[in-house]
Write a protein that holds these residues in place. Structure first.
Motif, PDB file in Angstrom:
ATOM      1  N   LYS A 240      16.669  50.322 -10.751  1.00  0.00           N
ATOM      2  CA  LYS A 240      15.314  50.042 -11.218  1.00  0.00           C
ATOM      3  C   LYS A 240      14.476  49.424 -10.113  1.00  0.00           C
ATOM      4  O   LYS A 240      13.299  49.758  -9.944  1.00  0.00           O
ATOM      5  CB  LYS A 240      15.358  49.123 -12.437  1.00  0.00           C
ATOM      6  N   THR A 241      15.078  48.510  -9.355  1.00  0.00           N
ATOM      7  CA  THR A 241      14.353  47.885  -8.247  1.00  0.00           C
ATOM      8  C   THR A 241      14.038  48.914  -7.168  1.00  0.00           C
ATOM      9  O   THR A 241      12.940  48.931  -6.610  1.00  0.00           O
ATOM     10  CB  THR A 241      15.180  46.737  -7.648  1.00  0.00           C
ATOM     11  N   ILE A 242      14.985  49.795  -6.884  1.00  0.00           N
ATOM     12  CA  ILE A 242      14.776  50.837  -5.874  1.00  0.00           C
ATOM     13  C   ILE A 242      13.656  51.780  -6.307  1.00  0.00           C
ATOM     14  O   ILE A 242      12.766  52.124  -5.518  1.00  0.00           O
ATOM     15  CB  ILE A 242      16.081  51.619  -5.635  1.00  0.00           C
ATOM     16  N   LEU A 243      13.685  52.200  -7.568  1.00  0.00           N
ATOM     17  CA  LEU A 243      12.648  53.103  -8.082  1.00  0.00           C
ATOM     18  C   LEU A 243      11.275  52.448  -7.990  1.00  0.00           C
ATOM     19  O   LEU A 243      10.294  53.065  -7.571  1.00  0.00           O
ATOM     20  CB  LEU A 243      12.960  53.481  -9.531  1.00  0.00           C
ATOM     21  N   SER A 244      11.199  51.175  -8.378  1.00  0.00           N
ATOM     22  CA  SER A 244       9.935  50.453  -8.329  1.00  0.00           C
ATOM     23  C   SER A 244       9.428  50.319  -6.897  1.00  0.00           C
ATOM     24  O   SER A 244       8.237  50.500  -6.623  1.00  0.00           O
ATOM     25  CB  SER A 244      10.102  49.063  -8.959  1.00  0.00           C
ATOM     26  N   ALA A 245      10.331  50.022  -5.965  1.00  0.00           N
ATOM     27  CA  ALA A 245       9.939  49.873  -4.560  1.00  0.00           C
ATOM     28  C   ALA A 245       9.411  51.186  -3.993  1.00  0.00           C
ATOM     29  O   ALA A 245       8.419  51.201  -3.252  1.00  0.00           O
ATOM     30  CB  ALA A 245      11.124  49.385  -3.740  1.00  0.00           C
ATOM     31  N   MET A 246      10.067  52.286  -4.320  1.00  0.00           N
ATOM     32  CA  MET A 246       9.615  53.591  -3.830  1.00  0.00           C
ATOM     33  C   MET A 246       8.228  53.926  -4.361  1.00  0.00           C
ATOM     34  O   MET A 246       7.350  54.388  -3.619  1.00  0.00           O
ATOM     35  CB  MET A 246      10.616  54.681  -4.224  1.00  0.00           C
ATOM     36  N   ASN A 247       8.019  53.695  -5.641  1.00  0.00           N
ATOM     37  CA  ASN A 247       6.716  54.016  -6.224  1.00  0.00           C
ATOM     38  C   ASN A 247       5.620  53.130  -5.665  1.00  0.00           C
ATOM     39  O   ASN A 247       4.481  53.584  -5.477  1.00  0.00           O
ATOM     40  CB  ASN A 247       6.775  53.907  -7.747  1.00  0.00           C
ATOM     41  N   LEU A 248       5.932  51.858  -5.419  1.00  0.00           N
ATOM     42  CA  LEU A 248       4.926  50.980  -4.814  1.00  0.00           C
ATOM     43  C   LEU A 248       4.568  51.461  -3.413  1.00  0.00           C
ATOM     44  O   LEU A 248       3.407  51.406  -3.004  1.00  0.00           O
ATOM     45  CB  LEU A 248       5.445  49.549  -4.752  1.00  0.00           C
ATOM     46  N   ALA A 249       5.565  51.930  -2.675  1.00  0.00           N
ATOM     47  CA  ALA A 249       5.319  52.353  -1.295  1.00  0.00           C
ATOM     48  C   ALA A 249       4.442  53.594  -1.229  1.00  0.00           C
ATOM     49  O   ALA A 249       3.663  53.758  -0.288  1.00  0.00           O
ATOM     50  CB  ALA A 249       6.648  52.618  -0.584  1.00  0.00           C
ATOM     51  N   ILE A 250       4.534  54.483  -2.223  1.00  0.00           N
ATOM     52  CA  ILE A 250       3.743  55.715  -2.171  1.00  0.00           C
ATOM     53  C   ILE A 250       2.480  55.643  -3.026  1.00  0.00           C
ATOM     54  O   ILE A 250       1.657  56.559  -2.985  1.00  0.00           O
ATOM     55  CB  ILE A 250       4.570  56.942  -2.609  1.00  0.00           C
ATOM     56  N   SER A 251       2.306  54.564  -3.785  1.00  0.00           N
ATOM     57  CA  SER A 251       1.149  54.492  -4.681  1.00  0.00           C
ATOM     58  C   SER A 251      -0.031  53.751  -4.076  1.00  0.00           C
ATOM     59  O   SER A 251      -1.128  53.826  -4.611  1.00  0.00           O
ATOM     60  CB  SER A 251       1.542  53.800  -5.991  1.00  0.00           C
ATOM     61  N   GLN A 252       0.174  53.021  -2.980  1.00  0.00           N
ATOM     62  CA  GLN A 252      -0.924  52.264  -2.370  1.00  0.00           C
ATOM     63  C   GLN A 252      -1.813  53.236  -1.607  1.00  0.00           C
ATOM     64  O   GLN A 252      -1.974  53.159  -0.409  1.00  0.00           O
ATOM     65  CB  GLN A 252      -0.384  51.171  -1.444  1.00  0.00           C
ATOM     66  N   TYR A 253      -2.426  54.172  -2.357  1.00  0.00           N
ATOM     67  CA  TYR A 253      -3.266  55.206  -1.757  1.00  0.00           C
ATOM     68  C   TYR A 253      -2.562  55.908  -0.603  1.00  0.00           C
ATOM     69  O   TYR A 253      -3.173  56.297   0.385  1.00  0.00           O
ATOM     70  CB  TYR A 253      -4.604  54.617  -1.298  1.00  0.00           C
ATOM     71  N   LYS A 254      -1.235  56.022  -0.740  1.00  0.00           N
ATOM     72  CA  LYS A 254      -0.404  56.725   0.246  1.00  0.00           C
ATOM     73  C   LYS A 254      -0.541  56.103   1.631  1.00  0.00           C
ATOM     74  O   LYS A 254      -0.494  56.777   2.650  1.00  0.00           O
ATOM     75  CB  LYS A 254      -0.778  58.215   0.307  1.00  0.00           C
TER      76      LYS A 254
ATOM     77  N   ALA B 202       3.515  62.634  -6.691  1.00  0.00           N
ATOM     78  CA  ALA B 202       2.710  61.450  -6.417  1.00  0.00           C
ATOM     79  C   ALA B 202       3.428  60.183  -6.859  1.00  0.00           C
ATOM     80  O   ALA B 202       3.198  59.117  -6.308  1.00  0.00           O
ATOM     81  CB  ALA B 202       1.358  61.555  -7.122  1.00  0.00           C
ATOM     82  N   MET B 203       4.279  60.287  -7.860  1.00  0.00           N
ATOM     83  CA  MET B 203       5.070  59.165  -8.340  1.00  0.00           C
ATOM     84  C   MET B 203       6.448  59.682  -8.714  1.00  0.00           C
ATOM     85  O   MET B 203       6.607  60.817  -9.157  1.00  0.00           O
ATOM     86  CB  MET B 203       4.419  58.516  -9.563  1.00  0.00           C
ATOM     87  N   ILE B 204       7.449  58.847  -8.519  1.00  0.00           N
ATOM     88  CA  ILE B 204       8.828  59.227  -8.832  1.00  0.00           C
ATOM     89  C   ILE B 204       9.176  58.686 -10.209  1.00  0.00           C
ATOM     90  O   ILE B 204       9.122  57.476 -10.436  1.00  0.00           O
ATOM     91  CB  ILE B 204       9.809  58.676  -7.782  1.00  0.00           C
ATOM     92  N   GLY B 205       9.514  59.579 -11.128  1.00  0.00           N
ATOM     93  CA  GLY B 205       9.853  59.151 -12.480  1.00  0.00           C
ATOM     94  C   GLY B 205      11.328  58.875 -12.662  1.00  0.00           C
ATOM     95  O   GLY B 205      11.717  58.012 -13.448  1.00  0.00           O
ATOM     96  N   ASP B 206      12.164  59.607 -11.918  1.00  0.00           N
ATOM     97  CA  ASP B 206      13.607  59.463 -12.065  1.00  0.00           C
ATOM     98  C   ASP B 206      14.257  59.790 -10.730  1.00  0.00           C
ATOM     99  O   ASP B 206      13.968  60.818 -10.123  1.00  0.00           O
ATOM    100  CB  ASP B 206      14.119  60.417 -13.155  1.00  0.00           C
ATOM    101  N   LEU B 207      15.154  58.908 -10.268  1.00  0.00           N
ATOM    102  CA  LEU B 207      15.774  59.094  -8.963  1.00  0.00           C
ATOM    103  C   LEU B 207      16.636  60.346  -8.908  1.00  0.00           C
ATOM    104  O   LEU B 207      16.666  61.049  -7.900  1.00  0.00           O
ATOM    105  CB  LEU B 207      16.606  57.861  -8.594  1.00  0.00           C
ATOM    106  N   GLU B 208      17.350  60.636  -9.984  1.00  0.00           N
ATOM    107  CA  GLU B 208      18.214  61.813  -9.994  1.00  0.00           C
ATOM    108  C   GLU B 208      17.384  63.091 -10.007  1.00  0.00           C
ATOM    109  O   GLU B 208      17.699  64.062  -9.322  1.00  0.00           O
ATOM    110  CB  GLU B 208      19.141  61.771 -11.210  1.00  0.00           C
ATOM    111  N   GLN B 209      16.320  63.101 -10.795  1.00  0.00           N
ATOM    112  CA  GLN B 209      15.492  64.294 -10.909  1.00  0.00           C
ATOM    113  C   GLN B 209      14.806  64.635  -9.588  1.00  0.00           C
ATOM    114  O   GLN B 209      14.630  65.796  -9.240  1.00  0.00           O
ATOM    115  CB  GLN B 209      14.439  64.087 -11.998  1.00  0.00           C
ATOM    116  N   GLU B 210      14.421  63.600  -8.822  1.00  0.00           N
ATOM    117  CA  GLU B 210      13.714  63.809  -7.561  1.00  0.00           C
ATOM    118  C   GLU B 210      14.624  63.623  -6.358  1.00  0.00           C
ATOM    119  O   GLU B 210      14.150  63.370  -5.248  1.00  0.00           O
ATOM    120  CB  GLU B 210      12.542  62.816  -7.458  1.00  0.00           C
ATOM    121  N   ALA B 211      15.934  63.764  -6.540  1.00  0.00           N
ATOM    122  CA  ALA B 211      16.899  63.443  -5.479  1.00  0.00           C
ATOM    123  C   ALA B 211      16.647  64.230  -4.197  1.00  0.00           C
ATOM    124  O   ALA B 211      16.850  63.716  -3.096  1.00  0.00           O
ATOM    125  CB  ALA B 211      18.318  63.699  -5.981  1.00  0.00           C
TER     126      ALA B 211
END
Length: 713
Positions: free
Chosen positions: A531-545, A554-563
């Motif tokens: 959960k922390t990893i997923l949140s960190a990834m989304n924060l890194a790509i959501s700050q207007y890239k 544009a956002m990662i919903g599931d780590l396995e789905q977007e592996a």
């Protein structure tokens, strides 16, 4: 679990800074127009800043052409004004007047000025030469990407693009209803068009069979009953997005071939604002645009980001693509360009344009360090010019090594945090001149200057950018500055370090980046939860890239789905890691918005340097404890070599403290000059305390450093 709070929640009192009175004058003068990050639709009178060529230009991959036509023919089409344009604008206009047709990619980073360039050229040049069909892709598809297939995604993009083209062609009155049902259908159904050379007419294959079945030998006639059938068949085409788009190809080709006598430069299709869309959709639009340019034999300009273009190349989009790079103006130039107009204006012009009363000058306000201040217009202009001089000051020459990290130079910090972004430059102008943080009374030309002879300092402007109109740094989606020390899950293990570890790992990757699967495995070695990893990834790509970019969504919903998706680090992300996080002004402002254990947060007055430094010290102690524990875990898991490849044989917090300690000593020394004896003792004591703090951390890090060096130390 220990309660988590943010240092800003422990401010000793609520600070209510008065608005900067100079900004109120500037804002009225510009009327919110020239400082607007989104330029108006009508570009008349907009003080456009030309793009410039850079040595570090992005280059297209092998097999793709770099467009360059020269300027010899531009004056014949657009007049002498075109000869004064920059290289990017000249290339775009040269592409338009060329007799042959193809697609041109305008490649540039987010906010580099692609939309401004295209709208400026459209208003001042293109609209006088050709019909411009301007499609804003951001408005066509804005909902989040779901799990639809690539084929469904292409069909959706085709439908949106077809409707946009249809709407724009109707708005320009290119073809009447009679033209469409009579001229176009008769032209397309005749034997003059070769299906092999013009595959778009195949979209009417079913219509041709139905017309023959219903009207027999009269199926090609323009009788009323035949036209009625054509209208019905035309409406049925809307049900098939790809078919409806191919039908628009026919309309465009008919207009250029018949209406414009074969002059392919008389219609330009611009597909703008692809940046906010996920790359998977951008590539779908690019593919559709290339088919249109080929089958409709028309000119298309497609604006997109360099990384997306690279990915399209890797997937062999098309070898017919030409490229123009839009490398935006320096942010300092953008700000100076706006402010210079104010400095050159007379008092009468300023009062008239700002709709101000003659009694507005002198401005009266109170500043804590000086008291009541009275500003004439000359004082205001002097303050603006002093600020511009500080912005333009080049960084000091530095020596290699950790000790040079984090030098507080305003120009380098502002350019690094925003890149060559026109949008960021306009936002920064408001932050710099609208913030109450930069000193005002101490740089005026009167008695105040005699009392304390110093101008605007670099750290004053850096703090203004970070804090702006707030009393402290608070991360919001609209900021251009990002907080590196936050992973979006307050109180969770790794909240302060997970995003940093992610960005460090991406820094060692190539342009393609690292897969989500690989990054997840790497971060798990430090003990971070999914959960922390997923949140960190989304924060890194959501700050207007601005920090990282995902190649499929544009956002990662599931780590396995977007592996299999990949993350890549942007240039601004590299700046943050190599410079911002080692800068005292950055750390002391952003740390107040970090979620920390309650025992590491104290009540303090953010206006007092000594108290801010006590809060920063507690923050660094906690961050260093996390850094050591996570690094030891990597070593114990046998991943010492992988860690060294990313971080080297040290701790990032040790590098931070080495850089920050030197800056604390410098600032304390500067603040002590001319101060009272007691104040000087406090500041010199603070300097000595931070020297001891650094030695303490170095001593406490010996066990980790020995582990990283294989017991050699």
């Amino acid at each position: 679990m220990t309660a988590s709070i943010r240092p800003r929640e422990r401010f000793s009192e609520a600070l209510q800074r008065a608005p900067n009175p100079i900004w109120q004058v500037l804002e009225n003068y510009f009327q919110g127009y020239l400082l607007n990050p989104r330029p108006p639709e009508d570009m008349a009178g907009f003080p456009y800043i030309q793009s410039v060529e850079r040595r570090s230009s992005f280059r297209p991959l092998k097999g793709h052409q770099w467009f360059s036509q020269g300027r010899s023919r531009l004056d014949r089409f657009f007049g002498d004004a075109a000869l004064r344009l920059g290289p990017v604008e000249s290339d775009l206009l040269s592409f338009v007047v060329r007799p042959n047709s193809r697609i041109l990619a305008l490649v540039g980073g987010m906010g580099s000025g692609k939309s401004t360039t295209l709208r400026y050229l459209t208003h001042h040049f293109l609209s006088h030469h050709a019909v411009v069909i301007y499609c804003d892709l951001d408005r066509l598809l804005t909902e989040p990407r779901d799990a639809r297939s690539e084929k469904e995604g292409e069909a959706e993009a085709a439908g949106a693009l077809a409707e946009a083209l249809s709407t724009e062609m109707s708005r320009h009155n290119l073809l009447s209803c009679e033209d469409e049902l009579q001229g176009i259908w008769s032209w397309a159904l005749s034997d003059t068009l070769d299906p092999k050379k013009h595959p778009s007419i195949q979209v009417l294959a079913k219509a041709r069979d139905w017309l023959k079945l219903r009207h027999g030998a009269q199926w090609r006639s323009e009788a009323k009953d035949v036209l009625k059938t054509r209208r019905e068949l035309c409406e049925e085409l809307r049900a098939d997005p790809l078919g409806w788009l191919r039908y628009q190809h026919l309309l465009v080709d008919y207009y250029l071939t018949v209406k414009r006598g074969g002059d392919r430069s008389r219609l330009i299709i611009i597909l703008d604002n692809a940046d906010p869309l996920p790359p998977v959709r951008q590539r779908a639009f690019l593919s559709l645009a290339q088919r249109m340019a080929s089958t409709a034999n028309c000119k298309i300009i497609f604006a997109l980001r360099p990384l997306t273009y690279n990915l399209a190349n890797i997937q062999a989009a098309s070898s017919v693509l030409s490229v123009v790079e839009q490398w935006g103006p320096e942010v300092i130039d953008v700000i100076a360009n706006r402010m210079q107009q104010f400095l050159d204006a007379s008092e009468e012009e300023i009062l008239r344009r700002a709709d101000l009363d003659e009694s507005v000058f002198p401005l009266q306000f109170y500043e804590e360090s000086v008291g009541q201040v009275s500003l004439s217009l000359e004082d205001v202009k002097h303050w603006v010019s002093e600020t511009l001089a500080c912005l333009r000051r080049p960084p000091a020459r530095r020596h290699a090594g950790v000790a040079s990290l984090g030098e507080p130079n305003a120009r380098e910090f502002i350019e690094g945090a925003s890149g060559h972004s026109l949008r960021a430059g306009l936002l920064l102008a408001q932050k710099l001149f609208g913030s109450s943080l930069p000193p005002i009374g101490t740089i005026l030309r009167g008695e105040a200057t005699q009392q304390r002879k110093r101008g605007v300092r670099d750290q004053d402007l850096i703090r203004a950018v970070l804090v702006a109109h707030r009393d402290c740094f608070q991360a919001t989606p609209t900021r251009i500055i990002d907080n590196l020390f936050d992973s979006g899950r307050p109180g969770s293990r790794g909240n302060l370090t997970c995003k940093l570890r992610l960005l460090y790992r991406l820094r060692t990757a190539n342009e393609r980046g690292r897969s989500i699967d690989e990054l997840e495995w790497y971060l798990e070695q430090f003990g971070f939860s999914r959960k922390t990893i997923l949140s960190a990834m989304n924060l890194a790509i959501s700050q207007y890239k601005r920090l990282a970019w995902c190649d499929s969504c544009a956002m990662i919903g599931d780590l396995e789905q977007e592996a299999r998706a990949c993350l890549a680090l942007t240039q601004m992300g590299r700046f943050y890691l190599g410079y911002a996080m080692f800068n005292l002004e950055y750390v002391q402002e952003v740390h107040v918005d970090c979620s920390l254990p309650e025992e590491h947060v104290i009540e303090f007055d953010p206006q007092r340097f000594e108290e801010r430094m006590r809060s920063v010290e507690l923050f660094l102690r906690h961050l260093h404890d996390l850094d050591k524990a996570e690094t030891l875990q990597m070593i114990h898991k046998g991943e010492r070599a992988r860690y060294i490849k990313v971080h080297g044989r040290t701790l990032f917090t040790l590098e931070m403290l080495t850089a920050l300690e030197r800056q604390v000593r410098r600032v304390a020394t500067l603040m002590a000059e001319g101060g009272r004896a007691e104040r000087r003792r406090h500041l010199m004591g603070l300097s000595e305390h931070w020297q001891a703090f650094l030695e303490e951390v170095r001593h406490g890090s010996r066990d980790v450093l020995q582990g990283l060096n294989g017991g050699d130390q």
